[in-house]
Design a protein around this motif. Structure first.
Motif: not given
Length: 59
Positions: A13, A52-56, A2, A11
């Motif tokens: 994952w 994948g990748m998480t964007v927040s 992260q 992030t």
């Protein structure tokens, strides 16, 4: 993994990174009339390699 920058969070994952076949659930019962409802094992494999990748953004 992260990374945070101000209000942004990135992030990376992954799941099942080695792409192994394994069962996540199973049932044992008779449901098929063609086998006269003989008990049988029904299983479900895990998902394949996934990443994948998480964007927040927090405001």
């Amino acid at each position: 993994m992260q990374y945070q920058q101000k209000n942004w969070t990135f992030t990376l994952w992954g799941r099942n990174l080695f792409d192994k076949d394994y069962y996540t659930r199973g049932f044992f019962f008779g449901i098929d009339p063609s086998t006269e409802y003989e008990d049988r094992v029904y299983t479900q494999y895990a998902d394949p390699r996934t990443f994948g990748m998480t964007v927040s953004y927090d405001y």
